[in-house]
Design an enzyme around this catalytic site. Structure first.
Site, PDB file in Angstrom:
ATOM      1  N   TRP A  32       0.824  -1.224   0.000  1.00  0.00           N
ATOM      2  CA  TRP A  32       0.000   0.000   0.000  1.00  0.00           C
ATOM      3  C   TRP A  32       0.857   1.273   0.000  1.00  0.00           C
ATOM      4  O   TRP A  32       1.849   1.363   0.721  1.00  0.00           O
ATOM      5  CB  TRP A  32      -0.879   0.019   1.255  1.00  0.00           C
ATOM      6  CG  TRP A  32      -1.552   1.334   1.494  1.00  0.00           C
ATOM      7  CD1 TRP A  32      -1.042   2.419   2.138  1.00  0.00           C
ATOM      8  CD2 TRP A  32      -2.852   1.725   1.054  1.00  0.00           C
ATOM      9  NE1 TRP A  32      -1.937   3.452   2.142  1.00  0.00           N
ATOM     10  CE2 TRP A  32      -3.071   3.045   1.486  1.00  0.00           C
ATOM     11  CE3 TRP A  32      -3.873   1.071   0.340  1.00  0.00           C
ATOM     12  CZ2 TRP A  32      -4.256   3.737   1.236  1.00  0.00           C
ATOM     13  CZ3 TRP A  32      -5.066   1.761   0.098  1.00  0.00           C
ATOM     14  CH2 TRP A  32      -5.244   3.083   0.544  1.00  0.00           C
ATOM     15  N   MET A  33       0.428   2.293  -0.739  1.00  0.00           N
ATOM     16  CA  MET A  33       0.955   3.660  -0.558  1.00  0.00           C
ATOM     17  C   MET A  33      -0.176   4.659  -0.636  1.00  0.00           C
ATOM     18  O   MET A  33      -1.181   4.424  -1.294  1.00  0.00           O
ATOM     19  CB  MET A  33       2.030   4.008  -1.586  1.00  0.00           C
ATOM     20  CG  MET A  33       1.568   4.095  -3.021  1.00  0.00           C
ATOM     21  SD  MET A  33       2.477   5.317  -4.023  1.00  0.00           S
ATOM     22  CE  MET A  33       1.532   6.804  -3.686  1.00  0.00           C
ATOM     23  N   ASP A  35      -0.307   9.228   0.558  1.00  0.00           N
ATOM     24  CA  ASP A  35       0.182  10.592   0.303  1.00  0.00           C
ATOM     25  C   ASP A  35       1.685  10.714   0.029  1.00  0.00           C
ATOM     26  O   ASP A  35       2.492  10.090   0.728  1.00  0.00           O
ATOM     27  CB  ASP A  35      -0.072  11.486   1.523  1.00  0.00           C
ATOM     28  CG  ASP A  35      -1.403  11.246   2.188  1.00  0.00           C
ATOM     29  OD1 ASP A  35      -2.269  10.592   1.596  1.00  0.00           O
ATOM     30  OD2 ASP A  35      -1.574  11.720   3.327  1.00  0.00           O
ATOM     31  N   GLN A  51       3.439   7.862   2.320  1.00  0.00           N
ATOM     32  CA  GLN A  51       2.737   7.022   3.288  1.00  0.00           C
ATOM     33  C   GLN A  51       2.715   5.593   2.750  1.00  0.00           C
ATOM     34  O   GLN A  51       2.340   5.363   1.597  1.00  0.00           O
ATOM     35  CB  GLN A  51       1.305   7.543   3.470  1.00  0.00           C
ATOM     36  CG  GLN A  51       1.224   8.889   4.160  1.00  0.00           C
ATOM     37  CD  GLN A  51       1.442   8.765   5.653  1.00  0.00           C
ATOM     38  OE1 GLN A  51       0.537   8.405   6.395  1.00  0.00           O
ATOM     39  NE2 GLN A  51       2.645   9.069   6.121  1.00  0.00           N
ATOM     40  N   TRP A  59      -4.640   0.114   3.633  1.00  0.00           N
ATOM     41  CA  TRP A  59      -4.146   1.169   4.536  1.00  0.00           C
ATOM     42  C   TRP A  59      -4.029   0.627   5.959  1.00  0.00           C
ATOM     43  O   TRP A  59      -4.979   0.067   6.498  1.00  0.00           O
ATOM     44  CB  TRP A  59      -5.112   2.358   4.510  1.00  0.00           C
ATOM     45  CG  TRP A  59      -4.626   3.535   5.300  1.00  0.00           C
ATOM     46  CD1 TRP A  59      -3.912   4.594   4.826  1.00  0.00           C
ATOM     47  CD2 TRP A  59      -4.814   3.769   6.703  1.00  0.00           C
ATOM     48  NE1 TRP A  59      -3.636   5.476   5.847  1.00  0.00           N
ATOM     49  CE2 TRP A  59      -4.171   4.998   7.015  1.00  0.00           C
ATOM     50  CE3 TRP A  59      -5.430   3.074   7.730  1.00  0.00           C
ATOM     51  CZ2 TRP A  59      -4.160   5.534   8.296  1.00  0.00           C
ATOM     52  CZ3 TRP A  59      -5.407   3.612   9.023  1.00  0.00           C
ATOM     53  CH2 TRP A  59      -4.778   4.835   9.293  1.00  0.00           C
ATOM     54  N   PHE A  95       2.241   9.639  10.294  1.00  0.00           N
ATOM     55  CA  PHE A  95       1.338  10.212   9.296  1.00  0.00           C
ATOM     56  C   PHE A  95       2.056  11.296   8.485  1.00  0.00           C
ATOM     57  O   PHE A  95       3.256  11.542   8.641  1.00  0.00           O
ATOM     58  CB  PHE A  95       0.090  10.773   9.989  1.00  0.00           C
ATOM     59  CG  PHE A  95      -1.010   9.747  10.197  1.00  0.00           C
ATOM     60  CD1 PHE A  95      -0.752   8.384  10.202  1.00  0.00           C
ATOM     61  CD2 PHE A  95      -2.323  10.156  10.405  1.00  0.00           C
ATOM     62  CE1 PHE A  95      -1.768   7.447  10.384  1.00  0.00           C
ATOM     63  CE2 PHE A  95      -3.353   9.237  10.587  1.00  0.00           C
ATOM     64  CZ  PHE A  95      -3.078   7.884  10.582  1.00  0.00           C
ATOM     65  N   SER A  96       1.292  11.976   7.650  1.00  0.00           N
ATOM     66  CA  SER A  96       1.889  12.849   6.630  1.00  0.00           C
ATOM     67  C   SER A  96       2.618  14.059   7.198  1.00  0.00           C
ATOM     68  O   SER A  96       2.303  14.543   8.282  1.00  0.00           O
ATOM     69  CB  SER A  96       0.804  13.320   5.660  1.00  0.00           C
ATOM     70  OG  SER A  96       0.485  12.249   4.820  1.00  0.00           O
ATOM     71  N   ARG A 158      -4.183  17.317  11.976  1.00  0.00           N
ATOM     72  CA  ARG A 158      -2.972  16.630  11.507  1.00  0.00           C
ATOM     73  C   ARG A 158      -2.433  17.303  10.244  1.00  0.00           C
ATOM     74  O   ARG A 158      -3.112  18.108   9.627  1.00  0.00           O
ATOM     75  CB  ARG A 158      -3.253  15.151  11.224  1.00  0.00           C
ATOM     76  CG  ARG A 158      -4.349  14.881  10.218  1.00  0.00           C
ATOM     77  CD  ARG A 158      -4.468  13.396   9.865  1.00  0.00           C
ATOM     78  NE  ARG A 158      -5.641  13.165   9.064  1.00  0.00           N
ATOM     79  CZ  ARG A 158      -6.799  12.692   9.528  1.00  0.00           C
ATOM     80  NH1 ARG A 158      -6.928  12.387  10.811  1.00  0.00           N
ATOM     81  NH2 ARG A 158      -7.827  12.527   8.720  1.00  0.00           N
ATOM     82  N   GLU A 219      -7.396  18.103   5.005  1.00  0.00           N
ATOM     83  CA  GLU A 219      -6.199  17.302   5.205  1.00  0.00           C
ATOM     84  C   GLU A 219      -5.074  17.899   4.356  1.00  0.00           C
ATOM     85  O   GLU A 219      -5.310  18.542   3.329  1.00  0.00           O
ATOM     86  CB  GLU A 219      -6.452  15.847   4.785  1.00  0.00           C
ATOM     87  CG  GLU A 219      -7.495  15.153   5.653  1.00  0.00           C
ATOM     88  CD  GLU A 219      -7.569  13.657   5.391  1.00  0.00           C
ATOM     89  OE1 GLU A 219      -7.397  12.886   6.334  1.00  0.00           O
ATOM     90  OE2 GLU A 219      -7.808  13.260   4.236  1.00  0.00           O
TER      91      GLU A 219
HETATM   92  N1  DQQ Z   1      -3.294  10.428   5.005  1.00  0.00           N
HETATM   93  C1  DQQ Z   1      -2.452  10.433   6.159  1.00  0.00           C
HETATM   94  C2  DQQ Z   1      -2.920  11.578   6.988  1.00  0.00           C
HETATM   95  C3  DQQ Z   1      -3.621  12.445   6.012  1.00  0.00           C
HETATM   96  C4  DQQ Z   1      -4.285  11.470   5.093  1.00  0.00           C
HETATM   97  C5  DQQ Z   1      -2.558   9.109   6.839  1.00  0.00           C
HETATM   98  C6  DQQ Z   1      -4.650  12.036   3.754  1.00  0.00           C
HETATM   99  O1  DQQ Z   1      -1.834  12.237   7.613  1.00  0.00           O
HETATM  100  O2  DQQ Z   1      -4.536  13.318   6.631  1.00  0.00           O
HETATM  101  O3  DQQ Z   1      -2.122   8.068   6.005  1.00  0.00           O
HETATM  102  O4  DQQ Z   1      -4.746  11.061   2.772  1.00  0.00           O
END
Ligand code: DQQ
Length: 492
Positions: A32-33, A35, A51, A59, A95-96, A158, A219
């Site tokens: 999986w990938m 952001d 990610q 995910w 996270f991102s 976030r 986001e």
């Molecule tokens: N993906 C990340 C978050 C973000 C979201 C988690 C957006 O940090 O808000 O994998 O796709």
């Protein structure tokens, strides 16, 4: 917690034989990938983090994958850069976030997840002299922002976006306020470690539908100057179970007084499968961007495939006199072009006109067309000889609607085949200019240098490779059509 992406010989063989797996859009080795993260050019080399769930194609358990490129075209995978630290403030996910050059030390700023908390954390390059920046150390002071600003009920909080201005660091942070709307929050710091909260630069209104709706949570906000304006890119998120979450990219272009951002234009930027874009300024001063291209097929199909998600092509933003956000694929991508076919100016009568010399599933198609009196015009791609599978890239001048029509894109009943149109109003006399990139299950369309529309299609038939032009309800004039076979970004 994994230190590398799971990939055994059986999976490697399955991926190599998979007709849906893209060839020139970046992907991890497997699994999986989502952001793009941590974009930075360091000692000339482009670094792309993302990610990543290294142990599975769905995910989960977010890590940061890592790859580098010297030319923006060909990429080399590196070891996973960040993994959750058991007992640490990111034990439930990295996270991102973004990357900055902090006085010669590449520094990653991201959201660490522990339980319900998603708080800003830092990691620094163990060896800034390593052009691959392979090893990263998490800051002992993490999380550097220990709590979301008090006084609001947050939908979520976030995704930091950090930049330098004068002798200070600034951050715009993603958020959503319950029953109010998405928000982009501003912070300032002298050292990336102590942050002062300055308030929101912009708060959305969940009930407002015009000029666009911006959901309940923003986001991955991206905030940057462009020409004499500022741009706020937001990833609009809205969760309405049991429906799938609404996700799309919006671009707000306006002015910033150092505290508040006031949009003058608000546009949906990618209404399709593109999401969570991240930008960077490269050494040439260009504002580059990548976004995550989501899957639109079932969990079962993803699990069987052993991979999910891809990165968009790199694209470049530019200011425009009409106040819209200008966008074009990075010119470096021309290096992937192979065999070329050109159709000069020609009249397109009502109906479909198959192109005998052009076919394939990895193509760039550049079309310039005057819609004339046609009601709908465009391209048909991934067409089987009997038309049972076909996808239309269709423009309707009267409504200013551009759509990737997926109703017949796949004979697989489980693949999503909804059409998510985009608004594209042409100025009087302005031709339709499309650059469509087909990469097996990806269609990424750049329209008139100001709009992106990305979709996923999953044709089932090996002969669904035909290309045609079409006009409906009248005739049109093709000014030119160039088609290139596209090569792979991977060493084979
Ligand atoms: N993906 C990340 C978050 C973000 C979201 C988690 C957006 O940090 O808000 O994998 O796709």
């Amino acid at each position: 917690m994994a230190a590398e992406t799971f990939l055994d010989d059986a999976l490697r063989a399955r991926l190599a034989a998979d007709p849906q797996r893209p060839r020139y859009h970046f992907q991890p080795p497997a699994q999986w990938m989502n952001d793009p993260n941590g974009l930075i050019q360091w000692r000339g080399r482009y670094h792309l983090f993302y990610q990543h769930h290294p142990d599975g194609p769905l995910w989960d358990d977010m890590h940061w994958g890592h790859a580098v490129s010297d030319d923006l075209v060909r990429w080399r995978h590196l070891p996973i850069a960040l993994a959750p630290t058991p007992g640490g403030p990111d034990e439930d996910g990295v996270f991102s976030g973004c990357a900055v050059d902090h006085d010669g030390v590449p520094t990653l700023v991201y959201s660490g997840v522990r339980g319900k908390e998603q708080l800003v954390c830092l990691a620094t390059a163990a060896d800034p002299d390593d052009p691959d920046l392979v090893e990263w150390r998490k800051d002992p002071g993490n999380p550097v922002i220990p709590v979301a600003p008090p006084g609001s009920d947050w939908v979520a909080y976030r995704d930091p976006c950090v930049w330098r201005e004068g002798d200070a660091w600034y951050m715009v942070h993603g958020a959503g306020i319950v029953d109010v709307g998405g928000a982009a929050l501003l912070y300032r710091s002298a050292d990336l470690r102590d942050w002062d909260y300055l308030g929101p630069i912009r708060v959305g209104e969940i009930a407002r539908r015009e000029p666009i709706w911006t959901g309940s949570m923003w986001e991955c906000p991206q905030f940057f100057p462009l020409g004499d304006k500022h741009v706020l890119l937001i990833s609009v998120w809205y969760r309405n179970p049991p429906e799938p979450s609404t996700l799309y990219i919006a671009a707000l272009i306006g002015t910033f007084d150092g505290q508040r951002f006031t949009p003058e234009r608000e546009e949906v930027f990618d209404a399709g499968a593109g999401y969570a874009p991240q930008t960077m300024r490269d050494e040439r001063g260009r504002r580059l961007c990548w976004s995550w291209i989501r899957e639109t097929r079932s969990r079962e199909a993803i699990t069987a495939a052993g991979w999910a998600g891809a990165m968009s092509l790199p694209y470049v933003f530019s200011p425009r006199p009409d106040g819209l956000l200008g966008v074009a694929p990075a010119p470096e991508l021309a290096a992937l072009r192979g065999a070329h076919t050109r159709l000069g100016e020609t009249t397109l009568a009502e109906g479909a006109r198959p192109l005998a010399d052009v076919s394939g599933d990895c193509l760039e198609l550049a079309l310039e067309l005057d819609p004339g009196d046609a009601a709908t015009v465009g391209l048909i791609v991934r067409r089987s000889p009997d038309g049972a599978e076909a996808t239309r890239i269709a423009y309707t001048p009267a409504s200013g609607r551009l759509a990737i029509e997926r109703e017949r894109s796949s004979l697989d009943e489980a693949a999503d085949r909804a059409t998510r149109p985009a608004a594209l109003a042409l100025a009087p006399g302005e031709p339709l200019r499309l650059r469509a990139f087909l990469d097996r299950s990806i269609i990424e369309v750049f329209a008139n240098e100001r709009l992106i529309l990305t979709e996923r299609i999953y044709p089932t038939r090996p002969d669904s490779t035909g290309v045609a032009l079409f006009a409906e309800g009248g005739g049109a004039t093709v000014r030119s059509l160039d088609a290139w076979q596209m090569g792979t970004i991977w060493a084979e």
